[in-house]
Design an enzyme around this catalytic site. Structure first.
Site, short mmCIF file in Angstrom:
data_model
loop_
_atom_site.label_atom_id
_atom_site.label_comp_id
_atom_site.label_asym_id
_atom_site.label_seq_id
_atom_site.Cartn_x
_atom_site.Cartn_y
_atom_site.Cartn_z
N ASP A 11 0.98 -1.34 0.01
CA ASP A 11 -0.17 0.05 0.06
C ASP A 11 0.84 1.24 -0.20
O ASP A 11 2.12 0.99 0.25
CB ASP A 11 -0.69 0.07 1.09
CG ASP A 11 -1.90 1.19 1.39
OD1 ASP A 11 -2.46 1.63 0.32
OD2 ASP A 11 -2.12 1.89 2.46
N TYR A 43 -0.53 8.55 -2.43
CA TYR A 43 -0.34 8.31 -3.73
C TYR A 43 -1.55 9.09 -4.53
O TYR A 43 -1.52 9.31 -5.68
CB TYR A 43 -0.87 6.83 -4.22
CG TYR A 43 0.43 5.86 -3.98
CD1 TYR A 43 1.50 6.24 -3.40
CD2 TYR A 43 0.28 4.58 -4.41
CE1 TYR A 43 2.60 5.45 -3.05
CE2 TYR A 43 1.31 3.54 -4.24
CZ TYR A 43 2.68 4.00 -3.66
OH TYR A 43 3.39 3.02 -3.39
N GLY A 44 -2.56 9.46 -3.82
CA GLY A 44 -3.80 10.03 -4.39
C GLY A 44 -3.56 11.51 -4.91
O GLY A 44 -4.45 11.79 -5.85
N CYS A 74 -4.40 -1.10 -2.04
CA CYS A 74 -4.55 0.40 -2.13
C CYS A 74 -5.58 0.69 -3.53
O CYS A 74 -5.31 0.32 -4.66
CB CYS A 74 -3.14 0.92 -2.52
SG CYS A 74 -3.23 2.73 -2.98
N ASN A 75 -6.60 1.52 -3.07
CA ASN A 75 -7.67 1.79 -4.37
C ASN A 75 -6.91 2.50 -5.45
O ASN A 75 -7.22 2.31 -6.31
CB ASN A 75 -8.83 2.36 -3.53
CG ASN A 75 -9.62 1.70 -2.86
OD1 ASN A 75 -10.81 0.87 -3.03
ND2 ASN A 75 -9.27 1.37 -1.32
N THR A 76 -6.16 3.53 -4.93
CA THR A 76 -5.88 4.48 -5.90
C THR A 76 -4.67 3.81 -6.73
O THR A 76 -4.55 4.09 -7.95
CB THR A 76 -4.69 5.57 -5.21
OG1 THR A 76 -5.66 6.19 -3.98
CG2 THR A 76 -4.43 6.63 -5.95
#
Ligand code: DGL
Length: 263
Positions: A11, A43-44, A74-76
């Protein structure tokens, strides 16, 4: 590939430990290596190419450590780079995406909220998924400004974070959402605060359990489920390990190995 090789999880920082916990709960016999790339969090706000490069760096390291499967916790990272990771590595890769589908299906009021990073909400994959599952549903998307930073600093329970959450959730509450999708693996650490702010009827949805189940399904299909007792999960952080230690200690009595590593 050996069944006893570890599951690799990464992540942008400490948030993916919420996914680690689900995987560890469902698959306690598995060896696990976790990378917290906190040095590069969040990261976003990075470009798609920057996120892809960071994902390749993390994946390379986990493969060097002999991982049998990689979980992008991690969704991003998933929404911006999963296709590129899958085509670059001929290897089982699991991702995490905001749980839009169950939220849309369960919403009585047909109004749902999605809290995620700028990178996730602006990604093509997210836009496609939202388009597919939210016909006839009003979707209130909010960028969780400052939330990843607060959790990385261990400030998830502080007053400043509650105030920030209150103002971020305001447009959702005004529209009367009945489902809140946590579209970032850091955000489950905000659930105690969210429960104080949201009306009781609002259901909070995150994808951690679904990711753990998917990891098990894929390992089983590849005949890679571990059969021997595991070693303690190993964590690597490229910044101070203090917050990582707090998040793991608060939620489990099990022993972990937590190391600093410059990666
Ligand atoms: N845990 C990451 C996610 O799920 C945080 C993103 C970030 O670093 O901005 O999106």
């Amino acid at each position: 590939m050996n069944k006893e090789n570890p599951i690799g999880i990464f992540d942008s920082g400490v948030g993916g430990t919420s996914i680690f916990k689900e995987i560890h709960k469902l698959l306690p016999q598995e060896n696990i290596i976790y990378l917290a790339d906190s040095k590069n969090a969040p990261y976003g706000y990075k470009t798609k190419q920057e996120i892809i490069d960071l994902c390749f760096k993390n994946t390379d390291l986990l493969l060097k450590k002999g991982c049998k499967i990689i979980v992008v916790a991690c969704n991003t990272a998933t929404t911006n780079a999963i296709q590129e990771i899958r085509s670059n590595y001929n290897f089982p890769i699991i991702g995490i995406e905001p749980a839009i589908k169950p939220a849309a299906l369960h919403s009585q009021k047909k109004v749902i909220g999605i809290l995620a990073t700028k990178g996730t909400l602006s990604s093509e994959l997210f836009l496609e998924t939202a388009d597919l599952f939210t016909k006839g549903i009003e979707v209130i998307e909010v960028i969780g400004s400052g939330l990843v930073e607060a959790i990385e600093a261990g400030k998830q329970n502080e007053e400043s974070t509650r105030k920030n959450l209150e103002s971020l959730l305001k447009p959702m509450l005004e529209k009367g959402i009945d489902q809140l999708v946590l579209g970032c693996s850091h955000y489950p650490y905000l659930i105690p605060q969210l429960k104080k702010i949201l009306p009781k009827e609002v259901c909070i949805i995150d994808s951690g359990e679904a990711v753990a189940k998917q990891t098990k399904t894929v390992l089983k299909s590849l005949n890679l489920l571990s059969e021997l007792p595991p070693k303690a999960p190993v964590f690597f952080s490229n910044t101070s390990t203090k917050v990582l230690e707090q998040l793991l200690e608060n939620n489990s009595k099990k022993r972990f190995t937590i190391n600093y590593l410059d990666f």
